[in-house]
Design a protein around this motif. Structure first.
Motif, PDB file in Angstrom:
ATOM      1  N   THR A 216       1.248   9.076  -8.334  1.00  0.00           N
ATOM      2  CA  THR A 216       0.965  10.511  -8.342  1.00  0.00           C
ATOM      3  C   THR A 216      -0.526  10.796  -8.302  1.00  0.00           C
ATOM      4  O   THR A 216      -0.940  11.951  -8.343  1.00  0.00           O
ATOM      5  CB  THR A 216       1.557  11.174  -9.592  1.00  0.00           C
ATOM      6  OG1 THR A 216       1.013  10.534 -10.757  1.00  0.00           O
ATOM      7  CG2 THR A 216       3.069  11.050  -9.620  1.00  0.00           C
ATOM      8  N   ARG A 218      -4.534   9.329  -6.714  1.00  0.00           N
ATOM      9  CA  ARG A 218      -5.227   8.473  -5.770  1.00  0.00           C
ATOM     10  C   ARG A 218      -5.787   7.264  -6.525  1.00  0.00           C
ATOM     11  O   ARG A 218      -6.240   7.381  -7.656  1.00  0.00           O
ATOM     12  CB  ARG A 218      -6.364   9.232  -5.100  1.00  0.00           C
ATOM     13  CG  ARG A 218      -5.878  10.264  -4.091  1.00  0.00           C
ATOM     14  CD  ARG A 218      -5.180   9.610  -2.933  1.00  0.00           C
ATOM     15  NE  ARG A 218      -4.739  10.569  -1.936  1.00  0.00           N
ATOM     16  CZ  ARG A 218      -3.946  10.264  -0.922  1.00  0.00           C
ATOM     17  NH1 ARG A 218      -3.486   9.026  -0.789  1.00  0.00           N
ATOM     18  NH2 ARG A 218      -3.587  11.168  -0.041  1.00  0.00           N
ATOM     19  N   ASP A 222      -6.806   3.489  -1.735  1.00  0.00           N
ATOM     20  CA  ASP A 222      -6.889   4.539  -0.729  1.00  0.00           C
ATOM     21  C   ASP A 222      -8.270   4.565  -0.073  1.00  0.00           C
ATOM     22  O   ASP A 222      -8.402   4.825   1.124  1.00  0.00           O
ATOM     23  CB  ASP A 222      -6.591   5.906  -1.350  1.00  0.00           C
ATOM     24  CG  ASP A 222      -5.161   6.006  -1.858  1.00  0.00           C
ATOM     25  OD1 ASP A 222      -4.266   5.533  -1.151  1.00  0.00           O
ATOM     26  OD2 ASP A 222      -4.956   6.536  -2.958  1.00  0.00           O
ATOM     27  N   CYS A 285      -3.408  15.233  -3.149  1.00  0.00           N
ATOM     28  CA  CYS A 285      -2.325  14.551  -3.852  1.00  0.00           C
ATOM     29  C   CYS A 285      -1.343  15.585  -4.390  1.00  0.00           C
ATOM     30  O   CYS A 285      -1.761  16.560  -5.027  1.00  0.00           O
ATOM     31  CB  CYS A 285      -2.913  13.728  -5.002  1.00  0.00           C
ATOM     32  SG  CYS A 285      -1.839  12.401  -5.539  1.00  0.00           S
ATOM     33  N   PRO A 286      -0.050  15.420  -4.099  1.00  0.00           N
ATOM     34  CA  PRO A 286       0.569  14.296  -3.385  1.00  0.00           C
ATOM     35  C   PRO A 286       0.152  14.260  -1.916  1.00  0.00           C
ATOM     36  O   PRO A 286      -0.191  15.300  -1.342  1.00  0.00           O
ATOM     37  CB  PRO A 286       2.062  14.549  -3.542  1.00  0.00           C
ATOM     38  CG  PRO A 286       2.182  16.025  -3.746  1.00  0.00           C
ATOM     39  CD  PRO A 286       0.970  16.416  -4.530  1.00  0.00           C
ATOM     40  N   PRO A 287       0.170  13.066  -1.321  1.00  0.00           N
ATOM     41  CA  PRO A 287      -0.305  12.928   0.058  1.00  0.00           C
ATOM     42  C   PRO A 287       0.524  13.753   1.030  1.00  0.00           C
ATOM     43  O   PRO A 287       1.755  13.833   0.902  1.00  0.00           O
ATOM     44  CB  PRO A 287      -0.143  11.428   0.344  1.00  0.00           C
ATOM     45  CG  PRO A 287      -0.063  10.780  -0.995  1.00  0.00           C
ATOM     46  CD  PRO A 287       0.598  11.778  -1.901  1.00  0.00           C
TER      47      PRO A 287
END
Length: 525
Positions: A216, A218, A222, A285-287
């Motif tokens: 949930t 980053r 990433d 986020c969320p992506p």
């Protein structure tokens, strides 16, 4: 798994000296980035202030901020009390490491010459050095643990980096620079202790269930290897409103004129100025899904737009870098496998390479090099490539094929080696259709760029090949681990689901690069 239990069972901490060897990778799954930095800083300060004694000392975890940061799950550090069951350490195995001296006077004469001249150690001399160093280590400790091997390897490489450091052909450091030497030292320790049961005994590790929680927040994977992952300042003369106007204008142009106008200067300029805006959406986020990103940034789903974004993100012109690497290194990879004793699958592929003359030599060589690497790493072709008929269209592929979520390079042709057209899929749909005049190097560049631009982790089924492309072809060599964080994977040998080890560089990649360098050294005359 609690942090203390993780340090003792998974990392191998057994005494207070071991705390000095802990790295960020050992803590990242249990602490936030800020908490990791606080822990490491405290351990370093503790090492500086440490005075040798035999009293038991508890781990100083109380300095961690127990308050959760925004979007992070709460971490409450355990507090150990005197005479409690909390983790405590005594001076034991690794107290000798800080005083250890490398016996350079016992090395082969040829290695001594290499050290003086700053040349690479030849493979026999390097192995002789490892044997000599391990023999010296065992005078202090019969079975040095991995933490001790790390410190000794770091000492050797820091003194003679030109001779022992892990580097690529361009002289750039691979990962931490001493990973392969650590493995050689530890392998030698285990080899000499193979019949010594008492010295090989280790405390049984505690088995725990793997975490199945959904990400949930980053994490550092990433931004792995990126130099401009999330810029902070707007371009000069631009505001949030002006960037949004540019975005809307590009959407309108794309809807009316299509992707071909990506070449015009105005689009190039607008994509460059809105880079911060693109990253803001991608890194949210969320992506977001790729469909959502494509709706907002359609030119990012062209080869030109994607590769320009990758260059801003990493500082690398991906098409030039991959094209030059495949041309310079592809044939040498094939030569390496042709002159080695190989398994049946590799031998079969080599025969196909020799007999297939239907395509251009350069493209065939490049494709063959990647396929051979996948065979070597025991990774299946469909974990990266999907073969389709040369007449297949984007619509028919999406309709008739079940495309995986992680990126795939779709090869249009009768065989992988004879493919002459390319597409790239992400999240079950075709995201890129490459122009017919483009070659395999361009296709591989687009495919690989997707992992970085869209913050996608490497699929576990192809993690070794993808990391080798990253480190050997693209030459992105961060120290902080790999771009695959899967906790489990399918064993290439047994087919069973097994727990994956977290390493700073994939073991198979490190071994292959070392063997390739040794092969080229032997055949350089």
């Amino acid at each position: 798994m609690g942090l203390i239990e993780h340090l003792t069972s998974a990392v191998g901490v057994t005494n207070k000296e071991d705390l000095a060897f802990i790295e960020r990778d050992d803590l990242q799954d249990h602490l936030t980035p800020i908490q990791c930095r606080k822990v490491l800083q405290a351990f370093k300060q503790r090492e500086l202030n440490f005075k040798a004694d035999t009293r038991q000392t508890t781990v100083p975890f109380s300095f961690l901020d127990p308050k959760p940061t925004d979007g992070h799950s709460q971490f409450t550090p355990p507090r150990t009390q005197p005479h409690s069951n909390g983790l405590s350490f005594t001076n034991t195995q690794n107290s000798w490491v800080s005083q250890f001296e490398i016996p350079w006077d016992k090395m082969p004469a040829s290695l001594s010459q290499a050290l003086l001249r700053g040349h690479r150690a030849n493979p026999p001399d390097r192995r002789a050095m490892v044997r000599t160093v391990v023999a010296a280590m065992q005078k202090h400790c019969p079975n040095p643990n991995r933490a001790a091997c790390v410190e000794i390897a770091k000492l050797i490489v820091s003194k003679y980096p030109l001779t022992f450091a892990d580097t690529n052909e361009e002289g750039e450091q691979l990962g931490i620079g001493y990973y392969s030497l650590v493995n050689q030292l530890k392998t030698r320790v285990e080899h000499v202790n193979r019949n010594n049961v008492s010295d090989r005994i280790r405390r049984t590790r505690t088995t725990t269930e793997l975490s199945t929680t959904t990400k949930t927040v980053r994490c550092k994977v990433d931004s792995y290897g990126c130099t401009n992952w999330q810029p902070k300042c707007l371009p000069e003369g631009e505001t949030v409103d002006s960037l949004e106007d540019r975005r809307k204008n590009m959407v309108t142009i794309f809807q009316s004129a299509g992707p071909r106008v990506v070449d015009i200067p105005d689009i190039d300029n607008s994509m460059r100025l809105t880079y911060i805006y693109q990253r803001h959406m991608i890194n949210s986020c969320p992506p977001p899904s790729t469909n959502e990103i494509e709706e907002q940034w359609p030119f990012l789903f062209t080869k030109r737009g994607l590769c320009a974004h990758f260059k801003t993100l990493t500082g690398i012109d991906i098409c030039d870098r991959v094209g030059q690497a495949l041309q310079a290194k592809g044939k040498r990879i094939i030569d390496f496998f042709q002159r080695q004793t190989q398994n049946r699958d590799i031998q079969c592929l080599l025969r196909d390479i020799e007999s297939d003359t239907a395509t251009m030599q350069h493209s065939r060589t490049s494709i063959a090099a990647v396929l051979l690497l996948m065979k070597h790493f025991l990774e299946k072709e469909d974990s990266i490539f999907i073969l389709a008929d040369v007449t297949t269209t984007k619509a028919s592929i999406e309709k008739d094929m079940s495309l995986p979520a992680t990126p795939r390079l779709i090869m249009l042709g009768n065989t992988f080696l004879s493919s002459t057209k390319w597409m790239v899929s992400i999240e079950g749909k075709v995201a890129y259709v490459l122009d017919e005049h483009l070659g395999f190097a361009d296709a591989l560049s687009v495919f690989f760029s997707c992992f970085y631009v869209f913050n996608i982790e490497y699929q576990e089924t192809a993690c070794a090949t993808l990391e080798l492309i990253q480190r050997f072809f693209v030459r992105i060599n961060p120290e902080e681990g790999t771009k695959c964080t899967a906790k489990t994977g399918v064993s290439r040998k047994t087919g069973e689901v097994v727990k994956r080890k977290t390493t700073v560089i994939n073991n198979r990649v490190s071994s292959f690069l070392r063997h390739l360098m040794e092969f080229e050294w032997k055949n350089s005359d």
